[in-house]
Design a protein around this motif. Sequence first.
Motif, PDB file in Angstrom:
ATOM      1  N   ALA A  32       0.815  -1.223   0.000  1.00 18.29           N
ATOM      2  CA  ALA A  32       0.000   0.000   0.000  1.00 18.29           C
ATOM      3  C   ALA A  32       0.844   1.266   0.000  1.00 18.29           C
ATOM      4  O   ALA A  32       0.294   2.372   0.028  1.00 18.29           O
ATOM      5  N   GLY A  33       2.166   1.122  -0.019  1.00 15.13           N
ATOM      6  CA  GLY A  33       3.042   2.282  -0.148  1.00 15.13           C
ATOM      7  C   GLY A  33       3.554   2.878   1.142  1.00 15.13           C
ATOM      8  O   GLY A  33       4.204   3.929   1.124  1.00 15.13           O
ATOM      9  N   HIS A  34       3.338   2.225   2.273  1.00 14.84           N
ATOM     10  CA  HIS A  34       3.823   2.754   3.549  1.00 14.84           C
ATOM     11  C   HIS A  34       5.313   2.468   3.725  1.00 14.84           C
ATOM     12  O   HIS A  34       5.841   1.486   3.196  1.00 14.84           O
ATOM     13  N   GLN A  35       5.982   3.336   4.480  1.00 16.64           N
ATOM     14  CA  GLN A  35       7.354   3.062   4.897  1.00 16.64           C
ATOM     15  C   GLN A  35       7.278   2.113   6.094  1.00 16.64           C
ATOM     16  O   GLN A  35       6.654   2.444   7.105  1.00 16.64           O
ATOM     17  N   VAL A  36       7.906   0.957   5.976  1.00 16.87           N
ATOM     18  CA  VAL A  36       7.751  -0.052   7.028  1.00 16.87           C
ATOM     19  C   VAL A  36       9.121  -0.558   7.476  1.00 16.87           C
ATOM     20  O   VAL A  36       9.946  -0.968   6.653  1.00 16.87           O
ATOM     21  N   THR A  37       9.330  -0.514   8.788  1.00 19.04           N
ATOM     22  CA  THR A  37      10.534  -1.088   9.389  1.00 19.04           C
ATOM     23  C   THR A  37      10.106  -2.136  10.410  1.00 19.04           C
ATOM     24  O   THR A  37       9.233  -1.887  11.251  1.00 19.04           O
ATOM     25  N   ILE A  38      10.702  -3.317  10.319  1.00 20.81           N
ATOM     26  CA  ILE A  38      10.460  -4.379  11.294  1.00 20.81           C
ATOM     27  C   ILE A  38      11.703  -4.504  12.155  1.00 20.81           C
ATOM     28  O   ILE A  38      12.822  -4.597  11.634  1.00 20.81           O
ATOM     29  N   ILE A  39      11.523  -4.509  13.467  1.00 21.03           N
ATOM     30  CA  ILE A  39      12.659  -4.749  14.356  1.00 21.03           C
ATOM     31  C   ILE A  39      12.457  -6.105  15.025  1.00 21.03           C
ATOM     32  O   ILE A  39      11.369  -6.439  15.480  1.00 21.03           O
ATOM     33  N   GLU A  40      13.503  -6.895  15.029  1.00 19.77           N
ATOM     34  CA  GLU A  40      13.434  -8.290  15.485  1.00 19.77           C
ATOM     35  C   GLU A  40      14.624  -8.584  16.393  1.00 19.77           C
ATOM     36  O   GLU A  40      15.777  -8.361  16.004  1.00 19.77           O
ATOM     37  N   ARG A  41      14.356  -9.066  17.596  1.00 22.23           N
ATOM     38  CA  ARG A  41      15.429  -9.309  18.563  1.00 22.23           C
ATOM     39  C   ARG A  41      16.357 -10.441  18.141  1.00 22.23           C
ATOM     40  O   ARG A  41      17.544 -10.439  18.468  1.00 22.23           O
ATOM     41  N   ASP A  42      15.820 -11.454  17.443  1.00 23.22           N
ATOM     42  CA  ASP A  42      16.645 -12.579  17.007  1.00 23.22           C
ATOM     43  C   ASP A  42      17.365 -12.247  15.705  1.00 23.22           C
ATOM     44  O   ASP A  42      17.133 -11.211  15.095  1.00 23.22           O
ATOM     45  N   GLY A  43      18.191 -13.167  15.279  1.00 20.14           N
ATOM     46  CA  GLY A  43      18.946 -12.954  14.056  1.00 20.14           C
ATOM     47  C   GLY A  43      18.309 -13.550  12.829  1.00 20.14           C
ATOM     48  O   GLY A  43      18.929 -13.641  11.768  1.00 20.14           O
ATOM     49  N   HIS A  44      17.034 -13.977  12.948  1.00 17.78           N
ATOM     50  CA  HIS A  44      16.365 -14.612  11.830  1.00 17.78           C
ATOM     51  C   HIS A  44      14.886 -14.267  11.867  1.00 17.78           C
ATOM     52  O   HIS A  44      14.345 -13.840  12.903  1.00 17.78           O
ATOM     53  N   ALA A  45      14.234 -14.444  10.733  1.00 17.78           N
ATOM     54  CA  ALA A  45      12.796 -14.196  10.637  1.00 17.78           C
ATOM     55  C   ALA A  45      12.021 -15.476  10.927  1.00 17.78           C
ATOM     56  O   ALA A  45      12.565 -16.579  10.871  1.00 17.78           O
ATOM     57  N   GLY A  46      10.742 -15.310  11.229  1.00 15.17           N
ATOM     58  CA  GLY A  46       9.868 -16.460  11.376  1.00 15.17           C
ATOM     59  C   GLY A  46       9.324 -16.695  12.760  1.00 15.17           C
ATOM     60  O   GLY A  46       8.358 -17.441  12.931  1.00 15.17           O
ATOM     61  N   GLY A  47       9.960 -16.127  13.796  1.00 17.59           N
ATOM     62  CA  GLY A  47       9.478 -16.330  15.149  1.00 17.59           C
ATOM     63  C   GLY A  47       9.526 -17.794  15.547  1.00 17.59           C
ATOM     64  O   GLY A  47      10.583 -18.430  15.496  1.00 17.59           O
ATOM     65  N   LEU A  48       8.376 -18.354  15.907  1.00 19.49           N
ATOM     66  CA  LEU A  48       8.310 -19.757  16.322  1.00 19.49           C
ATOM     67  C   LEU A  48       8.232 -20.719  15.145  1.00 19.49           C
ATOM     68  O   LEU A  48       8.108 -21.923  15.346  1.00 19.49           O
ATOM     69  N   VAL A  49       8.291 -20.210  13.943  1.00 21.01           N
ATOM     70  CA  VAL A  49       8.344 -21.072  12.761  1.00 21.01           C
ATOM     71  C   VAL A  49       9.789 -21.010  12.267  1.00 21.01           C
ATOM     72  O   VAL A  49      10.176 -20.091  11.547  1.00 21.01           O
ATOM     73  N   ARG A  50      10.585 -21.960  12.675  1.00 19.05           N
ATOM     74  CA  ARG A  50      12.022 -21.848  12.438  1.00 19.05           C
ATOM     75  C   ARG A  50      12.662 -23.220  12.259  1.00 19.05           C
ATOM     76  O   ARG A  50      12.135 -24.233  12.707  1.00 19.05           O
ATOM     77  N   THR A  51      13.815 -23.211  11.627  1.00 18.81           N
ATOM     78  CA  THR A  51      14.635 -24.413  11.447  1.00 18.81           C
ATOM     79  C   THR A  51      16.037 -24.078  11.920  1.00 18.81           C
ATOM     80  O   THR A  51      16.592 -23.047  11.534  1.00 18.81           O
ATOM     81  N   GLU A  52      16.602 -24.935  12.756  1.00 20.58           N
ATOM     82  CA  GLU A  52      17.923 -24.662  13.324  1.00 20.58           C
ATOM     83  C   GLU A  52      18.861 -25.844  13.120  1.00 20.58           C
ATOM     84  O   GLU A  52      18.425 -26.984  12.972  1.00 20.58           O
ATOM     85  N   THR A  61      26.564 -31.352  12.534  1.00 18.06           N
ATOM     86  CA  THR A  61      25.358 -30.558  12.742  1.00 18.06           C
ATOM     87  C   THR A  61      24.178 -31.230  12.047  1.00 18.06           C
ATOM     88  O   THR A  61      24.340 -31.858  10.994  1.00 18.06           O
ATOM     89  N   HIS A  62      23.016 -31.066  12.644  1.00 19.52           N
ATOM     90  CA  HIS A  62      21.808 -31.702  12.137  1.00 19.52           C
ATOM     91  C   HIS A  62      20.671 -30.687  12.191  1.00 19.52           C
ATOM     92  O   HIS A  62      20.552 -29.909  13.132  1.00 19.52           O
ATOM     93  N   ARG A  63      19.830 -30.766  11.188  1.00 23.20           N
ATOM     94  CA  ARG A  63      18.755 -29.797  11.018  1.00 23.20           C
ATOM     95  C   ARG A  63      17.486 -30.256  11.742  1.00 23.20           C
ATOM     96  O   ARG A  63      17.107 -31.416  11.688  1.00 23.20           O
ATOM     97  N   PHE A  64      16.817 -29.284  12.408  1.00 18.87           N
ATOM     98  CA  PHE A  64      15.571 -29.565  13.127  1.00 18.87           C
ATOM     99  C   PHE A  64      14.611 -28.385  12.970  1.00 18.87           C
ATOM    100  O   PHE A  64      15.028 -27.231  12.949  1.00 18.87           O
ATOM    101  N   ASP A  65      13.331 -28.711  12.900  1.00 18.61           N
ATOM    102  CA  ASP A  65      12.298 -27.692  13.063  1.00 18.61           C
ATOM    103  C   ASP A  65      12.065 -27.546  14.559  1.00 18.61           C
ATOM    104  O   ASP A  65      11.532 -28.460  15.209  1.00 18.61           O
ATOM    105  N   THR A  66      12.472 -26.417  15.118  1.00 15.31           N
ATOM    106  CA  THR A  66      12.416 -26.249  16.573  1.00 15.31           C
ATOM    107  C   THR A  66      11.211 -25.424  17.021  1.00 15.31           C
ATOM    108  O   THR A  66      11.125 -25.041  18.183  1.00 15.31           O
ATOM    109  N   GLY A  67      10.304 -25.154  16.104  1.00 16.43           N
ATOM    110  CA  GLY A  67       9.066 -24.467  16.447  1.00 16.43           C
ATOM    111  C   GLY A  67       7.900 -25.222  15.844  1.00 16.43           C
ATOM    112  O   GLY A  67       7.791 -26.431  15.977  1.00 16.43           O
TER     113      GLY A  67
END
Length: 528
Positions: A32-52, A61-67
């Motif tokens: 819609a044309g707004h100026q948008v800034t997202i600030i996130e405490r972690d170093g990745h996007a997704g919140g509880l939807v994540r793979t580590e 190292t082994h991959r897991f869905d941790t959320g």
Amino acid sequence: MSTQRIPGPTERIVIVGAGLSGLTAGLYLRAAGHQVTIIERDGHAGGLVRTEQLTAADGTTHRFDTGATILTMPELILDALGAVGVDRVRATARLDLRRVDPSYAMRFADGSALDVRADRAALVKEVDVRFGAEQARGVAELATWLDRLYDVEYDAFIDRNFDGLTDFVGPELRGPVTQLVRLGTIRGLTGAIARFVSDDRLQRAFTFQALYAGVPPQRAAAIYAIIAQMDIGRGVSYPVGGMGRVGEVLAQAFRDAGGVIDFGTRATALRHVGSRVEVVHGVDSDGASIDYPADAVIAAVGVPVIESLLAAGSSGGGRGTRRRRRSVRYSPSAVVAHGIVPTSATRSWPGDHHSIDFGQAWKSTFRQISPGRRRRGELMSDPSLLLTRPAISDPENFCRNGFESVSVLAPCPNLDTAPFDWAPLARPYVAECLAVLEQRGYCGITDMEVLRVDDPSSWAAAGYGAGTPFSAAHTVAQTGPFRTPNRWPGVENLIVAGAATTPGVGIPPVLISGRLAADRITPTGARR
């Protein structure tokens, strides 16, 4: 029924939290044309939807869905990407989804099993073979009922902003309300499902989803059968590489559209004067303070976090800090163990990508993990457990050096109902659950090298109320017009997104909440 939008200027938008709801809101606002800034405490996007990547004792190292591990209704993701011009062909390619079929493999204490197929005819045939023709006819009729429930409930009550209780009794919703009554939703969830199937094992298959809503099936309203329709009726998908791909794709599209994401930046205060937030204060990973001027703010975080940010940003007597407090009843929590098991053992296991292994107990299990207000929560005495094995759908990413990544989830009470000291308790409890699974046919699982355990104390340390990642329970007093509204009372330019607000918990609802939050600022287009 028109949406009430925030008054005043809305050019500069700051979003706190780069989970799926925050990212979705950002995409619609950038469109819609707004100026948008997202600030996130972690170093990745997704919140509880994540793979580590987790590290084993030998250094591999082994991959897991941790959320979250269940992805349904991916069309909502495609809609958000489409808002900024990513057509469905490109969006689908970026997500790289694979169909998870069966959606769930269910095993019961009497030795029977059920593969819950996404295709309706295949599901009915499966039930016919395993449970008989009468139950198969019931499942076919139940599926039709769920279709009708979804058609009424989704547009009228879920994918819509409400401004108060009067909206629910207005003329626009009289028809849908009447239809819901005719569909029998005024009864409880278990009773509604029992009209179609009498076998309690099949009843479990269509009511266990109430756990996502934080209410035992016996006490849940029949309207929550829509959750079963979302993941059984509409199927489950999986992004190649892991669930974290969803957040990565949304975040990249947001940046490509001109949005800004500041990772490693923690919001510390919402400075408000009178009824408006003017600045979001933050601290970056180096400890430097950053101020983000804002015409409007979307807080895609939990209610306790929002309250603390407002309190920290009060200039003295600000109305925004005097929100009426009420006791929040939270959903049960979970203990989740992530570990590796030799593929020589896992190849003989029963089940599939998502396997639910039920104990004999059912009603008593929910009483233990979701007790009434005057009862104390307990660990499950006869556990029902969820095994997640993404290698079934994506072996190239979740098998390494002869080992498979396996996650085991055990529902448990939250810290409000059972304030256990989880530090000495978590790993012994995981060992007990693995021993139960070994007895149930998952040979070799007791030898799993456990790389990480998340428990209620982990979720609490991450800022989740009562130590649960499943947010506020969907009790009658915390549903629909009674849930935390997405317009924060007393602060006219503060909007809420995520699981704490409407429509609720789970990937489809939080994606919807992001669009609804954006719609409080600017029209986001026609609803589905």
